[in-house]
Motif scaffolding. Sequence first.
Motif, PDB file in Angstrom:
ATOM      1  N   THR B  40      31.661  37.647  16.239  1.00  0.00           N
ATOM      2  CA  THR B  40      30.830  36.468  16.009  1.00  0.00           C
ATOM      3  C   THR B  40      31.607  35.212  16.382  1.00  0.00           C
ATOM      4  OG1 THR B  40      29.825  37.646  14.169  1.00  0.00           O
ATOM      5  CG2 THR B  40      29.379  35.289  14.327  1.00  0.00           C
ATOM      6  N   LEU B  41      31.014  34.414  17.232  1.00  0.00           N
ATOM      7  CA  LEU B  41      31.673  33.214  17.761  1.00  0.00           C
ATOM      8  C   LEU B  41      30.693  32.043  17.739  1.00  0.00           C
ATOM      9  CD1 LEU B  41      33.081  34.790  21.056  1.00  0.00           C
ATOM     10  CD2 LEU B  41      34.373  34.433  18.952  1.00  0.00           C
ATOM     11  N   SER B  42      31.219  30.850  17.839  1.00  0.00           N
ATOM     12  CA  SER B  42      30.380  29.705  18.178  1.00  0.00           C
ATOM     13  C   SER B  42      30.619  29.276  19.618  1.00  0.00           C
ATOM     14  CB  SER B  42      30.675  28.520  17.252  1.00  0.00           C
ATOM     15  OG  SER B  42      30.294  28.837  15.934  1.00  0.00           O
ATOM     16  N   SER B  43      31.444  30.034  20.313  1.00  0.00           N
ATOM     17  CA  SER B  43      31.786  29.701  21.697  1.00  0.00           C
ATOM     18  C   SER B  43      30.617  30.079  22.600  1.00  0.00           C
ATOM     19  CB  SER B  43      33.029  30.466  22.115  1.00  0.00           C
ATOM     20  OG  SER B  43      33.956  30.511  21.049  1.00  0.00           O
ATOM     21  N   ILE B  44      30.458  29.313  23.656  1.00  0.00           N
ATOM     22  CA  ILE B  44      29.260  29.471  24.483  1.00  0.00           C
ATOM     23  C   ILE B  44      29.585  30.171  25.794  1.00  0.00           C
ATOM     24  CG2 ILE B  44      27.460  28.228  25.709  1.00  0.00           C
ATOM     25  CD1 ILE B  44      27.916  25.955  23.641  1.00  0.00           C
ATOM     26  N   ASP B  45      28.746  31.155  26.122  1.00  0.00           N
ATOM     27  CA  ASP B  45      28.781  31.708  27.476  1.00  0.00           C
ATOM     28  C   ASP B  45      27.714  30.986  28.280  1.00  0.00           C
ATOM     29  OD1 ASP B  45      28.606  33.146  29.826  1.00  0.00           O
ATOM     30  OD2 ASP B  45      29.142  35.025  28.871  1.00  0.00           O
ATOM     31  N   LYS B  51      31.244  36.196  27.267  1.00  0.00           N
ATOM     32  CA  LYS B  51      30.878  37.402  26.523  1.00  0.00           C
ATOM     33  C   LYS B  51      31.577  38.628  27.094  1.00  0.00           C
ATOM     34  CE  LYS B  51      26.405  36.569  24.389  1.00  0.00           C
ATOM     35  NZ  LYS B  51      24.997  36.957  24.360  1.00  0.00           N
ATOM     36  N   SER B  52      31.634  38.721  28.413  1.00  0.00           N
ATOM     37  CA  SER B  52      32.256  39.888  29.032  1.00  0.00           C
ATOM     38  C   SER B  52      33.735  39.947  28.696  1.00  0.00           C
ATOM     39  CB  SER B  52      32.086  39.834  30.558  1.00  0.00           C
ATOM     40  OG  SER B  52      30.734  39.718  30.897  1.00  0.00           O
ATOM     41  N   VAL B  53      34.418  38.810  28.811  1.00  0.00           N
ATOM     42  CA  VAL B  53      35.855  38.792  28.612  1.00  0.00           C
ATOM     43  C   VAL B  53      36.200  39.029  27.139  1.00  0.00           C
ATOM     44  CG1 VAL B  53      37.895  37.325  28.695  1.00  0.00           C
ATOM     45  CG2 VAL B  53      36.357  37.411  30.642  1.00  0.00           C
ATOM     46  N   VAL B  54      35.453  38.403  26.249  1.00  0.00           N
ATOM     47  CA  VAL B  54      35.698  38.592  24.813  1.00  0.00           C
ATOM     48  C   VAL B  54      35.440  40.044  24.416  1.00  0.00           C
ATOM     49  CG1 VAL B  54      34.669  38.090  22.561  1.00  0.00           C
ATOM     50  CG2 VAL B  54      35.411  36.225  24.055  1.00  0.00           C
ATOM     51  N   ARG B  55      34.428  40.623  25.016  1.00  0.00           N
ATOM     52  CA  ARG B  55      34.102  42.019  24.731  1.00  0.00           C
ATOM     53  C   ARG B  55      35.258  42.937  25.141  1.00  0.00           C
ATOM     54  NH1 ARG B  55      29.016  45.182  27.391  1.00  0.00           N
ATOM     55  NH2 ARG B  55      28.526  46.512  25.609  1.00  0.00           N
ATOM     56  N   GLN B  56      35.811  42.671  26.331  1.00  0.00           N
ATOM     57  CA  GLN B  56      36.958  43.463  26.787  1.00  0.00           C
ATOM     58  C   GLN B  56      38.140  43.300  25.839  1.00  0.00           C
ATOM     59  OE1 GLN B  56      36.358  41.810  31.120  1.00  0.00           O
ATOM     60  NE2 GLN B  56      38.058  43.241  31.139  1.00  0.00           N
ATOM     61  N   ILE B  57      38.424  42.048  25.467  1.00  0.00           N
ATOM     62  CA  ILE B  57      39.582  41.759  24.621  1.00  0.00           C
ATOM     63  C   ILE B  57      39.416  42.431  23.257  1.00  0.00           C
ATOM     64  CG2 ILE B  57      40.731  39.895  23.340  1.00  0.00           C
ATOM     65  CD1 ILE B  57      40.229  38.102  25.815  1.00  0.00           C
ATOM     66  N   ALA B  58      38.220  42.327  22.689  1.00  0.00           N
ATOM     67  CA  ALA B  58      37.985  42.927  21.371  1.00  0.00           C
ATOM     68  C   ALA B  58      38.109  44.438  21.441  1.00  0.00           C
ATOM     69  CB  ALA B  58      36.604  42.516  20.847  1.00  0.00           C
ATOM     70  N   ALA B  59      37.516  45.040  22.480  1.00  0.00           N
ATOM     71  CA  ALA B  59      37.566  46.502  22.613  1.00  0.00           C
ATOM     72  C   ALA B  59      39.003  46.977  22.782  1.00  0.00           C
ATOM     73  CB  ALA B  59      36.703  46.950  23.789  1.00  0.00           C
ATOM     74  N   VAL B 214      46.416  32.621  37.830  1.00  0.00           N
ATOM     75  CA  VAL B 214      45.500  32.593  36.683  1.00  0.00           C
ATOM     76  C   VAL B 214      46.025  33.346  35.463  1.00  0.00           C
ATOM     77  CG1 VAL B 214      43.503  32.393  38.194  1.00  0.00           C
ATOM     78  CG2 VAL B 214      44.262  34.667  37.495  1.00  0.00           C
ATOM     79  N   GLY B 215      47.321  33.618  35.427  1.00  0.00           N
ATOM     80  CA  GLY B 215      47.784  34.527  34.380  1.00  0.00           C
ATOM     81  C   GLY B 215      47.340  35.926  34.757  1.00  0.00           C
ATOM     82  N   ARG B 216      46.945  36.745  33.767  1.00  0.00           N
ATOM     83  CA  ARG B 216      46.355  38.025  34.150  1.00  0.00           C
ATOM     84  C   ARG B 216      44.866  37.834  34.371  1.00  0.00           C
ATOM     85  NH1 ARG B 216      48.654  42.835  33.561  1.00  0.00           N
ATOM     86  NH2 ARG B 216      49.911  42.312  31.741  1.00  0.00           N
ATOM     87  N   ALA B 217      44.366  38.393  35.477  1.00  0.00           N
ATOM     88  CA  ALA B 217      42.920  38.336  35.746  1.00  0.00           C
ATOM     89  C   ALA B 217      42.254  39.403  34.884  1.00  0.00           C
ATOM     90  CB  ALA B 217      42.649  38.567  37.232  1.00  0.00           C
ATOM     91  N   LEU B 218      41.772  39.000  33.714  1.00  0.00           N
ATOM     92  CA  LEU B 218      41.282  39.985  32.742  1.00  0.00           C
ATOM     93  C   LEU B 218      40.062  40.717  33.278  1.00  0.00           C
ATOM     94  CD1 LEU B 218      41.674  37.980  29.414  1.00  0.00           C
ATOM     95  CD2 LEU B 218      43.262  39.592  30.460  1.00  0.00           C
ATOM     96  N   ASN B 219      39.240  40.015  34.028  1.00  0.00           N
ATOM     97  CA  ASN B 219      38.089  40.640  34.670  1.00  0.00           C
ATOM     98  C   ASN B 219      38.111  40.163  36.125  1.00  0.00           C
ATOM     99  OD1 ASN B 219      35.463  41.175  35.713  1.00  0.00           O
ATOM    100  ND2 ASN B 219      34.737  41.430  33.621  1.00  0.00           N
ATOM    101  N   PRO B 220      38.733  40.945  37.002  1.00  0.00           N
ATOM    102  CA  PRO B 220      38.983  40.443  38.370  1.00  0.00           C
ATOM    103  C   PRO B 220      37.744  39.980  39.116  1.00  0.00           C
ATOM    104  CG  PRO B 220      40.254  42.437  37.938  1.00  0.00           C
ATOM    105  CD  PRO B 220      39.338  42.248  36.757  1.00  0.00           C
ATOM    106  N   LYS B 221      36.615  40.669  38.929  1.00  0.00           N
ATOM    107  CA  LYS B 221      35.412  40.236  39.650  1.00  0.00           C
ATOM    108  C   LYS B 221      34.900  38.887  39.128  1.00  0.00           C
ATOM    109  CE  LYS B 221      33.031  42.117  42.321  1.00  0.00           C
ATOM    110  NZ  LYS B 221      32.980  41.924  43.798  1.00  0.00           N
ATOM    111  N   LEU B 222      34.973  38.707  37.817  1.00  0.00           N
ATOM    112  CA  LEU B 222      34.552  37.418  37.260  1.00  0.00           C
ATOM    113  C   LEU B 222      35.482  36.305  37.730  1.00  0.00           C
ATOM    114  CD1 LEU B 222      33.549  38.094  33.537  1.00  0.00           C
ATOM    115  CD2 LEU B 222      32.056  37.521  35.439  1.00  0.00           C
TER     116      LEU B 222
END
Lengths: 157, 340
Positions: B40-45, B51-59, B214-222
């Motif tokens: 749960t966030l107040s951050s906006i996609d 959403k995609s990146v946070v989902r990856q990080i949380a998982a 960019v640091g690590r590209a957490l989601n390279p396509k994004l």
Amino acid sequence: MPKKPITFVLNGAERAAFADPGQNLLDFLRRGVGDLTPKYGCGQGGCGACTVLLDGEPVLACLTLAEAVEGRRVDTVAGLGGPAPHPLQEAFMAHFAAQCGYCTPGMLMSAKALLDRNPRPTREEVIEAISGNLCRCTGYEPIIAAILSAAASGARP
Amino acid sequence: MALHRGRGFAAVNYPIGMNLGGDPSQALVHANPDGKFTVTLSSIDLGQGMKSVVRQIAAETLGVPVEDVYVDTADSDTGPHCMGSFASRGTHRVGNAVIQAAQEARAILLEAAAEELEVDAADLVTDGEGNIHVRGTPARTITVMAAAQAAQFRQGRTIAGRGIFLIPLSDVDPETGEMTPVSCFAHAAMLVEVEVDDETGEVRVLDMKSAYEVGRALNPKLVEQQLRGGAWMGMSHALWETTEPCYPDRSHRPVDFTHYLMPGPGDLAPHHISILERPAPDGPYGGKGPGEMCANPVLPAVVNAIYDAVGVRIDELPATPEKILRALKAQGGARPKRRL
């Protein structure tokens, strides 16, 4: 002024609804019929977000009078694909051709109109076909790639 | 009258996030009885892929499949506080908050599983596919769903976690002027080639070559898509977008897309992108933020290329044909810096 009954074919199914005199097709589709897939961008033909197909030809719904579709065929993104997404929708996903997504319905309909009449377009023909559709996010390149890829796959439901 | 080609270069050092009064973001993570997790966030996609990146990080942190994480964003009534999606801060700030929240939730998940398996939670590992087992003994296993249900219905335990990431306010040292407003920088360099028409003042971008760190590209396509679309926007800022001039007065300013110009699909330049990954020590899994710095280097690179092509310095953006023609007139014509 009395409302006017409009009977037309929306995405293959006959529909009838009342239109206000002078109401444009975009407003009619969204509020009169409840199809929210065509988007309101500028309301004056500048952005292409409201593009729908009228008898197979792309038109700007915001500049088309609702009464003009009487007895005609209108296609929107709501009619694209069936249980599975349309090949264009698949290609848009695969190529990351949407970011905020607001231009996407118009892009898809412009692309569909192109591929329906020209299944194997060149890059230049794709650019020409979507030149009336503005996109703020993608830089267009992924959209062009998606349309070319859908054309190359040859699938046409 | 002729077409002149020029090349321009620019490099940027981009601070991730802002620091006006401290820069915090919070995240909450909880398990549901089906063993899936909600962030749960107040951050906006807004299309950038939060959403995609946070989902990856949380998982990744929870040790569960990415499909089992749902990210609920953008309701400041129901979500914890976030400064917002701007200044390229989302991945870095929110990602770190999500890691902290997910770590806390994961620890409780493992405690719940340990109670069911009658083992020590410290001996448990996740396989990332929805199972928890004793390290070295895969047969001693319980699914995440069974552990979540045991916690919910038998143990009376909440599997939840709170996270915050804060870059504290950095005051200016009154003696030295020194401050540390940000902890993390992304970097970009860009080479642009343009063609300037000295008769019409029009500039066409012919080619862009860039390197983005960019640091690590957490989601390279994004990441790639953000860089491509962002550089296009930079080109648009450099040469097209303006609410001026407003002849003869401001009431004539552009009010719609037919007057507020942007490059269309026919105005694209080939963009060759190199993504350099130097994981950031304080970034979530090394990620920084490609958000805004993708657009930034294009502007100085384009005006440098114009200078290279015809010898005029445009110091007010965008570099419209009118400004270029006025500058050329003042200079007495095009003076290419070198022949390409």
